[in-house]
Design an enzyme around this catalytic site. Structure first.
Site, PDB file in Angstrom:
ATOM      1  N   ASP A   1       0.807  -1.052   0.068  1.00 38.62           N
ATOM      2  CA  ASP A   1       0.038  -0.041   0.002  1.00 38.62           C
ATOM      3  C   ASP A   1       0.871   1.277  -0.035  1.00 38.62           C
ATOM      4  O   ASP A   1       0.455   2.406   0.437  1.00 38.62           O
ATOM      5  CB  ASP A   1      -1.075   0.103   1.168  1.00 38.62           C
ATOM      6  CG  ASP A   1      -1.896  -1.469   1.420  1.00 38.62           C
ATOM      7  OD1 ASP A   1      -2.593  -1.469   0.243  1.00 38.62           O
ATOM      8  OD2 ASP A   1      -1.836  -1.928   2.297  1.00 38.62           O
TER       9      ASP A   1
ATOM     10  N   ALA B   1      -3.680  -8.297  -3.959  1.00 35.92           N
ATOM     11  CA  ALA B   1      -3.036  -6.841  -3.944  1.00 35.92           C
ATOM     12  C   ALA B   1      -3.811  -6.018  -4.989  1.00 35.92           C
ATOM     13  O   ALA B   1      -4.072  -6.210  -6.075  1.00 35.92           O
ATOM     14  CB  ALA B   1      -1.727  -7.199  -4.586  1.00 35.92           C
TER      15      ALA B   1
ATOM     16  N   HIS C   1      -4.296  -2.059  -6.253  1.00 33.30           N
ATOM     17  CA  HIS C   1      -3.703  -0.865  -6.507  1.00 33.30           C
ATOM     18  C   HIS C   1      -4.540   0.057  -7.341  1.00 33.30           C
ATOM     19  O   HIS C   1      -5.530  -0.360  -8.117  1.00 33.30           O
ATOM     20  CB  HIS C   1      -2.311  -0.955  -7.455  1.00 33.30           C
ATOM     21  CG  HIS C   1      -2.351  -1.744  -8.691  1.00 33.30           C
ATOM     22  ND1 HIS C   1      -2.340  -2.965  -8.557  1.00 33.30           N
ATOM     23  CD2 HIS C   1      -2.607  -1.520  -9.654  1.00 33.30           C
ATOM     24  CE1 HIS C   1      -2.171  -3.625  -9.876  1.00 33.30           C
ATOM     25  NE2 HIS C   1      -2.646  -2.474 -10.487  1.00 33.30           N
TER      26      HIS C   1
END
EC number: 6.3.4.4
Length: 429
Positions: free
Chosen positions: A13, A39, A41
């Site tokens: 992060d 994950a 993003h």
């Protein structure tokens, strides 16, 4: 020829997606090499915010090849959903390539993940319950199913039956839950595979050919070095190699073809999930940083734990990943704090520690040694040159450079693309 690896230097992060998107502008190939849809993003492109979990950030540029490497574990359902998400927003995915050697995540992995986490009780590691760990376990145990298998109907059926026998024995006898039926998975997931079959190939060939043709290649890491299976705060880690060394095995290229390793960090520290966090702030300052920095997980929505910048952590990441350049994000979040602190080392039972200890019980008892610096009150969100930062902000950034031993490549004063300032051309260095 120039290849660049982007890794997180903390617990994930850190803003890798934004930096990767920024560096993608010059790259011709963008590849992921580990992790899965655990994950998340966030990328801002043409004033629109996108949240991706599997597909590389370079997908928004039609002239760039985007690669999902063999080191990833891919949930076919999540991948199809993400492709549809992009198509609905007018984003073409014709430039996507998916490794035929990547392993897949199936429903039994997610069930196993949940059951194992529940069984651990207070010793749980804070998994996202996406099935990542069990999928990597099956890979190591040589019972995993790869994308090449998924696309072959007979092979997929044969392997799925074999694995389900093993998994259901565990589910029924060990956890006392109902078994998963073959028909609950087979047709649905085979159909998912057919939907992305046109993108599947040997991505190692694609990447090595690109490097041999002297193209600019960007490798996009997920999570952070402190979540690396070997070098992170074990056992509170992910199940893959998030450090730069994961590129060789997870993308199928030799280490001699890696030229730069860019480490991304925030001007403070954040973490999702359980595990030791020496500089964690549970006070009003911590609350302020969390709210101003919008510190909530992209994948889980969970509030992130926040703390002061920890140079011990980033030095550790530099050493095990060979980091050559630093991207410092979210400097603006610290605006208005009267005094800032940087952790320079730890104290443990009267001993001075300069390096990150491997024992999490030791880490839990480590007391951070802080250096204090004056803060700033000026609005820096419009700054586009380093020398235009307030003097105290410049001093803070330079001190981070000194303590980590990494030269600054970029700094960010906000989430927008134009708020990331690049100091030099990484591909020409």
């Amino acid at each position: 020829m120039s290849s660049v690896v982007v890794v997180g230097t903390q617990w994930g992060d850190e803003g890798k997606g934004k930096i990767t998107d920024f560096l993608s502008k010059q790259a011709e190939v963008v590849a992921r090499y580990q992790g899965g849809d655990n994950a998340g993003h966030t990328i801002v492109f043409n004033d629109t915010k996108y949240k991706l979990h599997l597909i590389p950030s370079g997908i928004f540029y039609s002239d760039k090849t985007c690669v999902i490497g063999n080191g990833m574990v891919v949930n076919p359902k999540s991948l199809v959903t993400e492709l549809a998400y992009l198509h609905e927003r007018g984003v073409s995915t014709d430039n996507l390539r998916i490794s035929n050697r990547a392993h897949i995540i199936l429903p039994y992995h997610q069930l196993q993940d949940r059951l194992e986490e529940e069984a651990k009780g207070d010793a749980k590691v804070g998994t996202t319950l996406k099935g990542i760990g069990p999928a990597y376990m099956d890979k190591a145990a040589r019972i995993g199913i790869r994308i090449a298998d998924l696309l072959d109907k007979e092979v997929f059926a044969e392997k799925l039956k074999t694995v389900l026998e093993l998994k259901n024995r565990m589910f029924v006898k060990m956890y006392e839950v109902d078994p998963i039926e073959f028909d609950d998975i087979f047709q649905e997931y085979y159909a998912y595979g057919q939907q992305f079959a046109k993108y599947v190939c040997d991505t190692s060939v694609v990447l090595n050919d690109s490097l041999d043709e002297e193209k600019k290649v960007l490798f996009e890491g997920a999570q952070g070095v402190l979540l690396d299976i070997d070098h992170g705060t074990y056992p509170f880690v992910t199940s893959s190699n998030a450090a730069s060394g994961g590129v060789s095995s997870g993308a199928g290229i030799g280490p001699s073809k890696i030229h730069h390793v860019v480490g991304v960090c925030k001007a403070y520290t954040s973490r999702v999930g359980d595990g030791p966090f020496p500089t964690e702030l549970d006070d009003e300052i911590g609350h302020t940083i969390r709210e101003v920095g919008k510190e909530y997980g992209t994948t889980t929505g969970r509030p992130r734990r926040v703390g002061w910048f920890d140079s011990v952590v980033v030095r550790h990441s530099r050493r095990v990943s060979g980091i050559t350049d630093l991207c410092l994000n979210s400097i603006d979040v610290l605006t208005g704090l009267e005094t800032l602190k940087i952790c320079t080392s730890y104290e443990y039972e009267g001993k001075h520690l300069d390096e990150y200890p491997p024992n999490f019980r030791v880490l839990e008892k480590c007391v951070p040694v802080y250096e204090e610096l004056p803060g700033w009150t000026e609005d820096i969100t419009g700054v586009r040159r380093f020398e235009d930062l307030p003097e105290n902000a410049q001093r803070y950034v330079r001190r981070i450079e000194e303590l980590t031993g990494i030269e600054l490549l970029t700094f960010s004063v906000g989430p927008a693309r134009e708020q990331t300032v690049i100091l030099r051309d990484i591909y020409e260095a």
